[in-house]
Design an enzyme around this catalytic site. Structure first.
Site, PDB file in Angstrom:
ATOM      1  N   GLU A  21      -7.687  31.266  35.713  1.00 43.64           N
ATOM      2  CA  GLU A  21      -8.610  31.422  36.569  1.00 43.64           C
ATOM      3  C   GLU A  21      -7.855  32.192  37.788  1.00 43.64           C
ATOM      4  O   GLU A  21      -8.576  32.965  38.341  1.00 43.64           O
ATOM      5  CB  GLU A  21      -9.245  30.153  36.949  1.00 43.64           C
ATOM      6  CG  GLU A  21     -10.307  29.629  35.962  1.00 43.64           C
ATOM      7  CD  GLU A  21     -11.090  28.285  36.696  1.00 43.64           C
ATOM      8  OE1 GLU A  21     -11.436  28.479  37.499  1.00 43.64           O
ATOM      9  OE2 GLU A  21     -11.211  27.552  35.766  1.00 43.64           O
ATOM     10  N   ASP A  94      -9.968  26.181  33.593  1.00 50.67           N
ATOM     11  CA  ASP A  94      -9.728  24.543  33.971  1.00 50.67           C
ATOM     12  C   ASP A  94     -10.385  23.998  32.780  1.00 50.67           C
ATOM     13  O   ASP A  94     -11.526  24.433  32.294  1.00 50.67           O
ATOM     14  CB  ASP A  94     -10.157  24.514  35.329  1.00 50.67           C
ATOM     15  CG  ASP A  94      -9.195  25.023  36.409  1.00 50.67           C
ATOM     16  OD1 ASP A  94      -8.252  25.671  36.180  1.00 50.67           O
ATOM     17  OD2 ASP A  94      -9.796  25.203  37.400  1.00 50.67           O
ATOM     18  N   ASP A  96     -12.651  21.745  32.957  1.00 50.62           N
ATOM     19  CA  ASP A  96     -13.679  21.013  33.270  1.00 50.62           C
ATOM     20  C   ASP A  96     -15.027  21.688  32.802  1.00 50.62           C
ATOM     21  O   ASP A  96     -15.040  22.888  32.356  1.00 50.62           O
ATOM     22  CB  ASP A  96     -13.711  20.631  34.698  1.00 50.62           C
ATOM     23  CG  ASP A  96     -13.382  22.052  35.252  1.00 50.62           C
ATOM     24  OD1 ASP A  96     -13.825  23.253  35.161  1.00 50.62           O
ATOM     25  OD2 ASP A  96     -12.952  21.442  36.789  1.00 50.62           O
ATOM     26  N   GLU A  98     -16.969  23.497  34.747  1.00 51.42           N
ATOM     27  CA  GLU A  98     -17.026  25.174  35.245  1.00 51.42           C
ATOM     28  C   GLU A  98     -16.055  25.814  34.314  1.00 51.42           C
ATOM     29  O   GLU A  98     -16.420  26.976  34.035  1.00 51.42           O
ATOM     30  CB  GLU A  98     -16.458  25.200  36.497  1.00 51.42           C
ATOM     31  CG  GLU A  98     -17.744  24.479  37.690  1.00 51.42           C
ATOM     32  CD  GLU A  98     -18.988  25.274  37.443  1.00 51.42           C
ATOM     33  OE1 GLU A  98     -19.221  26.507  37.614  1.00 51.42           O
ATOM     34  OE2 GLU A  98     -19.994  24.903  37.896  1.00 51.42           O
ATOM     35  N   TYR A 310      -3.582  18.361  37.170  1.00 55.67           N
ATOM     36  CA  TYR A 310      -4.944  18.884  37.530  1.00 55.67           C
ATOM     37  C   TYR A 310      -5.461  17.824  38.625  1.00 55.67           C
ATOM     38  O   TYR A 310      -5.451  16.733  38.482  1.00 55.67           O
ATOM     39  CB  TYR A 310      -5.845  18.863  36.314  1.00 55.67           C
ATOM     40  CG  TYR A 310      -6.977  19.783  36.641  1.00 55.67           C
ATOM     41  CD1 TYR A 310      -6.804  21.054  37.266  1.00 55.67           C
ATOM     42  CD2 TYR A 310      -8.247  19.039  36.228  1.00 55.67           C
ATOM     43  CE1 TYR A 310      -7.917  21.860  37.571  1.00 55.67           C
ATOM     44  CE2 TYR A 310      -9.254  19.995  36.589  1.00 55.67           C
ATOM     45  CZ  TYR A 310      -9.295  21.242  37.168  1.00 55.67           C
ATOM     46  OH  TYR A 310     -10.486  22.036  37.469  1.00 55.67           O
ATOM     47  N   ARG A 312      -8.623  17.730  39.995  1.00 53.58           N
ATOM     48  CA  ARG A 312     -10.013  17.264  39.843  1.00 53.58           C
ATOM     49  C   ARG A 312     -10.413  16.311  38.845  1.00 53.58           C
ATOM     50  O   ARG A 312     -10.505  16.650  37.709  1.00 53.58           O
ATOM     51  CB  ARG A 312     -11.042  18.529  39.724  1.00 53.58           C
ATOM     52  CG  ARG A 312     -10.961  19.593  40.907  1.00 53.58           C
ATOM     53  CD  ARG A 312     -11.808  20.454  40.795  1.00 53.58           C
ATOM     54  NE  ARG A 312     -11.809  21.677  41.880  1.00 53.58           N
ATOM     55  CZ  ARG A 312     -10.822  22.664  42.028  1.00 53.58           C
ATOM     56  NH1 ARG A 312     -10.184  22.883  40.764  1.00 53.58           N
ATOM     57  NH2 ARG A 312     -10.813  23.451  43.068  1.00 53.58           N
ATOM     58  N   HIS A 355      -9.019  13.926  32.719  1.00 54.98           N
ATOM     59  CA  HIS A 355      -8.045  14.200  32.797  1.00 54.98           C
ATOM     60  C   HIS A 355      -7.266  12.728  33.466  1.00 54.98           C
ATOM     61  O   HIS A 355      -7.848  12.057  33.556  1.00 54.98           O
ATOM     62  CB  HIS A 355      -8.146  15.120  34.203  1.00 54.98           C
ATOM     63  CG  HIS A 355      -8.674  16.592  33.723  1.00 54.98           C
ATOM     64  ND1 HIS A 355      -7.885  17.563  33.224  1.00 54.98           N
ATOM     65  CD2 HIS A 355      -9.874  16.876  34.147  1.00 54.98           C
ATOM     66  CE1 HIS A 355      -8.743  18.530  33.301  1.00 54.98           C
ATOM     67  NE2 HIS A 355      -9.902  18.298  33.653  1.00 54.98           N
TER      68      HIS A 355
END
Length: 704
Positions: A21, A94, A96, A98, A310, A312, A355
């Site tokens: 990203e 990532d 997740d 998104e 990570y 988040r 995570h």
């Protein structure tokens, strides 16, 4: 005889394209993978819903109409060109929802442009081991995860694009409303109402200075005539002092208790934001920006290292590899504080657990060992992450508290002192909180011993009302109520600030008049949508979509019918307040002489010429008279260059250079006639104070 030339061709080295990203992450990963790998960045979403229209096909199962994001077509073509030359393409966005959606869009955009095999890879940390393990075990895109992101995106688009026109029609053009942000705004507005309605009550405390030898210490009154005293006013306190001032002071009780203090679990996203706000005074946005930098990679000498996992996450789970790593470090550096077995922490019921908890990638990279490579703020944030993780796998600390009671007539005074008897996990924590750093001392005393009293200290206090939300407390509340997810906490606050629905004052989140009006209309009109339970339920259903137990567009269909019906009703029946926002004033425009109108803009109220558009004159609204002797100016709000931080200055600047960093309120000091400002501290809570540095006036309860 001439040598015959070989006709065999050298085997082509397979080329692999990895798409992440961000450029910083790409730079770090490319160093780890070496020859044969090209790592490029998508810069987030390349394909998404357009901003200019709803782009949801309601009649066709709520299918979204995706387009290439404006300004990203060139980058997409470059990635397609790179993919065409590659034998393998790894989508490494990532891990997740998104990130899964970004990978899904990329796969769809690349699959017809290349013969290479497209796979998905995920990792929790940017280290050589994690990256190489990921490329050895490529997988497929998880469609249910993509559907969960799609459902959230479509739901938010439907809510926003239906609520915003109501605000345009009834309040002001250009306003917008969001599903989750509107609930957060409601919480902030409701708390503000509680703050305004709270009436402080007076109470007093009584302390006394006692002397033992050359040592003086202070104890507080805890009992009077066998009961907890109610010290409602000064006369009650003075009566007690009169009754006991000539009495002998005798030590009647000495108790020692031992307390075990357990280490805390590694950080989740919300707990990191709360700790960074409380200990480092970071906003949630700043915390996540710096954490992103630490995660994507820092140049440590000649190598680039992702320093944390990570950032988040809603889980405190730790991998076996990381546990082995930290236990080895503790064995070398604090062997006496290593538990027999690794410590495990319970994962919250609502945690997705995708995570690990936030931790350093390598325990050996202590904060001090990498300090020279980090900015000041990176070092501070990395320090609390490292300390929290390492301490979480160490032995408990122990504290001994000594509590002494002293009798003076009918009064009992008490003083306590604590000291750490076994440091345990405190050995790696450099910055202790006020609750943790309790090491104090008392002189040696015995029961029955008489002490000398030096002085009594009566002190007036006022009960504190509810505190306004801060970044830390609103994140904690959002987490507790199941509103949003780790990736959304910081953006929720940022959106409210950017739209000027909320401002920051002394680190507190204060709703603006515009924010309160919007919240009132939305809450009254859509009580079943702009509420905590609906928002939390949506998060639960999105989890079910990700688990493939709910069909995403069935979820949307169940919501949209009743919602759209209510939207149409509100549009028909809601009274417009547009006319009430523009208020005629007696001031005249200094350019054309026409009356000035008080208008509500994006950044609050301002004065504008009624001759617009022929006259474009605008000016700030006066908040107070300038208190400087001989100056006839007025105090208005101004913004600093660059960051746009608010301060308050005189209209006669530069002739008068008076400024205040506190916003004036519409009240003046009864002692010196300077204006009052609202301040906040932990001792007094919110209170009003005179801006005059030579005046000691504070607003008290009896002046309400």
């Amino acid at each position: 005889m001439a040598e015959k030339k070989s006709t065999s061709k050298k085997a082509k080295t397979p080329s692999t394209l990895v798409i992440v990203e961000s450029p910083a992450k790409a730079h770090t990963i490319e160093k780890y993978l070496g020859p044969g790998y090209t790592v490029k960045a998508s810069m987030g979403h390349l394909i998404d819903l357009p901003k200019s229209r709803m782009a949801i096909d309601i009649e066709n199962g709520f299918q979204p109409e995706y387009i290439t994001v404006r300004g990203r077509a060139k980058l997409l073509k470059e990635l397609q060109k790179d993919a065409k030359k590659s034998d393998r393409i790894f989508l490494a966005s990532d891990n997740d929802r998104e990130g899964e959606a970004i990978a899904w869009h990329l796969r769809n955009a690349l699959k017809d442009k290349t013969d290479g095999q497209i796979s998905r890879i995920v990792f929790n940390e940017i280290t050589p081991t994690a990256i190489n393990e990921a490329v050895k075990k490529p997988g497929e895109i998880v469609e249910s995860k993509v559907n969960a992101q799609k459902a959230r995106r479509v739901l938010d688009r439907l809510v926003g694009y239906n609520l915003s026109p109501i605000l345009w029609s009834k309040v002001k053009n250009g306003l917008s409303a969001g599903r989750v942000q509107s609930v957060a705004l409601r919480l902030i507005c409701e708390r503000e109402k509680e703050v305004e309605e709270f009436l402080p009550e007076e109470y007093w405390s009584l302390e006394a200075d006692f002397q033992k030898g050359k040592t003086t210490f202070t104890a507080a009154l805890v009992k009077y005539k066998g009961e907890t005293p109610e010290l409602k006013n000064e006369s009650v306190v003075n009566d007690i002092v009169e009754q006991i001032k000539n009495s002998p002071c005798v030590v009647t009780s000495i108790k020692k208790t031992e307390k075990t203090v357990k280490p805390k679990a590694p950080f989740t996203t919300s707990k990191l934001q709360q700790a960074a706000a409380n200990k480092l005074s970071f906003t949630s946005r700043k915390t996540m920006q710096i954490a992103q930098q630490l995660y994507e990679g820092i140049n440590i000498g000649s190598s680039r290292v992702g320093l944390i996992t990570y950032m988040r996450t809603d889980s405190v789970r730790i991998s076996d590899t990381a546990l082995l790593d930290v236990r080895n470090w503790i064995t070398k550096n604090h062997p006496e504080d290593l538990p027999a077995e690794p410590i495990s922490y319970a994962v919250g019921k609502s945690a997705q657990d995708a995570h690990e908890g936030i931790r350093p990638t390598y325990t050996e990279y202590t904060p001090e060992s990498v300090k020279e490579y980090l900015t000041h703020d990176q070092f501070r944030l990395y320090s609390i992450i490292w300390e929290r993780f390492v301490s979480s796998q160490m032995n408990n600390a122990k504290m001994i508290t000594t509590s002494v009671e002293i009798q003076a007539g009918d009064a009992i005074f008490r003083v306590s002192a604590s000291k750490v008897s076994e440091k345990g996990f405190y050995n790696v924590i450099k910055v202790l909180s006020s609750k943790e750093d309790k090491s104090t001392s008392l002189p040696s005393m015995k029961e029955g011993e008489e002490l000398a009293v030096q002085k009594f200290h009566p002190e007036q206090h006022f009960t504190q009302g509810p505190a306004r939300y801060t970044d830390a407390s609103i994140v904690r509340m959002l987490e507790e109520k199941g509103i949003g997810r780790p990736s959304t906490y910081a953006p929720i606050i940022s959106v409210l600030l950017d739209r000027y629905y909320v401002t920051r004052s002394n680190k507190q989140l204060v709703p603006t008049q515009l924010g309160r009006m919007i919240s009132k209309i939305l809450v009254e009109s859509f009580p079943n949508v702009i509420n905590e339970s609906f928002t939390a339920e949506v998060e639960n259903i999105l989890d079910e979509v990700e688990n493939d137990t709910v069909v995403w567009n069935d979820m949307i269909a169940n919501f949209f019918g009743p919602f759209k019906k209510r939207v149409d009703e509100v549009m028909e029946t809601q009274e417009s307040i547009k006319g009430f926002l523009d208020e005629q004033t007696e001031e005249k425009c200094e350019l054309c002489g026409k009356p000035l109108i008080k208008k509500l803009g994006r950044f609050g109220f301002f004065l504008a010429c009624s001759g617009f558009p022929a006259c474009h004159n605008t000016k700030s609204i006066s908040l107070a008279k300038c208190p400087v002797d001989g100056c006839n100016g007025e105090i208005v709000e101004r913004k600093t260059k660059g960051r746009g931080k608010a301060f308050y200055g005189c209209t006669n600047y530069p002739t008068c250079n008076f400024i205040s960093h506190f916003k004036p309120i519409d009240q003046y000091c009864p002692k010196c006639n300077w204006f009052l400002v609202e301040k906040f501290d932990k001792k007094n809570g919110s209170y009003k104070s005179c801006i005059n540095p030579d005046c000691d006036y504070l607003h008290t309860a009896d002046e309400e």
